[in-house]
Design a protein around this motif. Sequence first.
Motif, short mmCIF file in Angstrom:
data_model
loop_
_atom_site.label_atom_id
_atom_site.label_comp_id
_atom_site.label_asym_id
_atom_site.label_seq_id
_atom_site.Cartn_x
_atom_site.Cartn_y
_atom_site.Cartn_z
N LYS A 6 0.81 -1.20 0.00
CA LYS A 6 0.00 0.00 0.00
C LYS A 6 0.85 1.26 0.00
O LYS A 6 0.56 2.22 -0.70
CB LYS A 6 -0.92 -0.01 1.22
N TYR A 7 1.93 1.27 0.80
CA TYR A 7 2.79 2.44 0.90
C TYR A 7 4.20 2.07 0.45
O TYR A 7 4.76 1.07 0.90
CB TYR A 7 2.84 2.96 2.34
N PHE A 11 7.79 6.66 0.46
CA PHE A 11 6.75 7.36 1.21
C PHE A 11 6.94 7.17 2.71
O PHE A 11 6.87 8.11 3.49
CB PHE A 11 5.36 6.87 0.77
N LYS A 12 7.18 5.93 3.12
CA LYS A 12 7.39 5.64 4.54
C LYS A 12 8.59 6.41 5.07
O LYS A 12 8.53 7.01 6.14
CB LYS A 12 7.60 4.14 4.75
N ASN A 33 -1.07 13.21 5.25
CA ASN A 33 -0.95 12.18 4.21
C ASN A 33 -2.11 11.19 4.19
O ASN A 33 -2.05 10.17 3.50
CB ASN A 33 0.37 11.43 4.39
#
Length: 175
Positions: A6-7, A11-12, A33
């Motif tokens: 999903k991420y 992004f993390k 976010n």
Amino acid sequence: MERKVKYSIEFKLHCVNEVLKNHQSIYSVAKENNFDGSNLRKWIKFYQRYGQEGLLPRKNQKYPSDFKLKVLQRIENKSVSLREACVEFNIPSDSIIIQWQKNYKDRAIAGLECKPTGRPKSMTIKRAKKKSDKPLTREEELLLEIESLKCENALLKKFNALVQAAEMKNIKRKP
């Protein structure tokens, strides 16, 4: 087939850096976010313990039963939370540990054993009877003929039912 993530790692890492380096709050970064702050807390803990490797998605992993028991004992004896146990033992989700606890409660150590994956075999192979060299008796010949006639009769009945059903459909369509 690979699991859908999903991420992304980028992004993390961006979100973790916003909290750790730019000193933003977990809540504000998560709200900005559009995701839950508990995920970000978990990412931060994994990042602090394992670095960037902790943010990588993990494939479905099989854990040995002694490892599972060790995790459950640590939670029980040391009063460690599920999230802390996940970080300490590098387990991706606390739901995995919850499932282990349930299985251990229901079936003790047998509940922690790995189960075989995949679909179980549903068909058993029927081996054809070996034909003997002896000729069939008259009674055996008649039984075989009765069996084949029963099969033929059943087949004809099914075919007749299909023909009648098709005719009924055609009759209903015509008005």
